[in-house]
Write an enzyme that holds these catalytic residues in place. Sequence first.
Site, PDB file in Angstrom:
ATOM      1  NE  ARG A 165       7.505   2.745   5.329  1.00 10.33           N
ATOM      2  CZ  ARG A 165       8.018   1.715   5.991  1.00 10.33           C
ATOM      3  NH1 ARG A 165       9.078   1.887   6.764  1.00 10.33           N
ATOM      4  NH2 ARG A 165       7.508   0.509   5.852  1.00 10.33           N
ATOM      5  CB  SER A 239       2.018   0.632   3.636  1.00  9.66           C
ATOM      6  OG  SER A 239       2.551  -0.605   4.006  1.00  9.66           O
ATOM      7  CD  GLU A 334       4.689   3.930   3.447  1.00  9.34           C
ATOM      8  OE1 GLU A 334       4.412   3.226   4.416  1.00  9.34           O
ATOM      9  OE2 GLU A 334       5.291   3.493   2.441  1.00  9.34           O
TER      10      GLU A 334
END
Length: 339
Positions: A165, A239, A334
């Site tokens: 990520r 998420s 995130e």
Amino acid sequence: MINILENISLKRYNTFGIDAKARYFIKVHSIDDIFDLLQTKQFQENRRIILGGGSNLLFRSDFQGLVILVEIKGVHFEGSTKSNTILKVASGENWTDFVELCVKNRLYGLENLVSIPGKVGAAPVQNIGAYGVEQKDYLHKVEYIDSTTGNIEVVDKDECKFEYRSSVFKGNLEGKAIITNVYYELSREWKPNINYKDIKQELDKFSFVKPDAEYVLNTVKRIRKRKLPDPLDIGNAGSFFKNPVVDESQFLTLKEKYPDIPYFLSNDKYKIPAAYLIEKCGWKGRSVGNCGVYDKHSLILVNYGNASGEEIYQLSENIRQSVQEQFGILLEREVIVVE
Ligand code: EPU
């Protein structure tokens, strides 16, 4: 001619559905639009953010700067090698439409990444991933405009510094690069990547079917639909936190206390599902005011309708605090918080 708007609601431009306002707002449809934009005083004198699908950010309040929505479109053949085909994809293309287009044209690799909300230009920024595949596995190179020099630049895969990520676009190039085209190198021969637990389980239910790429694509769509809320129904940004990575000694200590703790081994470290930690702290399905934690997946924060960005932010802070107290792990977001 470009047209910079003022005081625009961003509600339809972020999947959380937060009704924050942008001081300035512009849609760019071409590279020339971006060049024109670089000359404006609104660009030069303000903080800026670049929006793709708005599916990975949280507006904590109104944004007192310039929001740039990239709407450059097009998918073009760029070249081929013995077994692969390279496509040049404009950053404003919808990611899922692109993945489906590839499979329809027998170009393989990205099928496990179907149904991830957002635009192509955002895919390399946070190196999107799901079900054992990351976009970096098929990325060839990225073209962007450096907003400090006005030059078109290209970075190859290594220079992108992809990690879980993360990428150079969240590092050295943050705030500088306006991604214009992303090049993917797809395989003309399908190699299944179906070992991720959820996919395996779903395929096993219909074990008489010999899966092909389209079948896997539809399987992933079904799994996601079951587990993850559609932003059109309930505001969310996928998420909310990253899965934390711990070393062996910390993992073994946790395992002693929580024998059922799930994990994935990655480079000798242990990646633990944040969803498990959040669930164990009792957050799954809980609502707080206008927002809450999704009842089918505890890694997803949801807006039940009228939540403000600040409310969701506070909820995320409270979750971080309880996970920190119970497990000694500080969750990292995130989702990008825009202040
Ligand atoms: N789990 C729980 N409670 C829950 C949900 C999951 O304890 O409510 C545990 C289960 O043990 C489960 C494990 O967490 O086996 C993993 O869950 P899942 O397979 O749903 O994956 P994840 O780790 O929660 C990651 C990505 C997702 C991606 C899935 C599938 C991150 C931060 N998230 O989630 O990506 O779709 O894997 O590969 O890495 C996104 O980034 O927005 C996103 C949705």
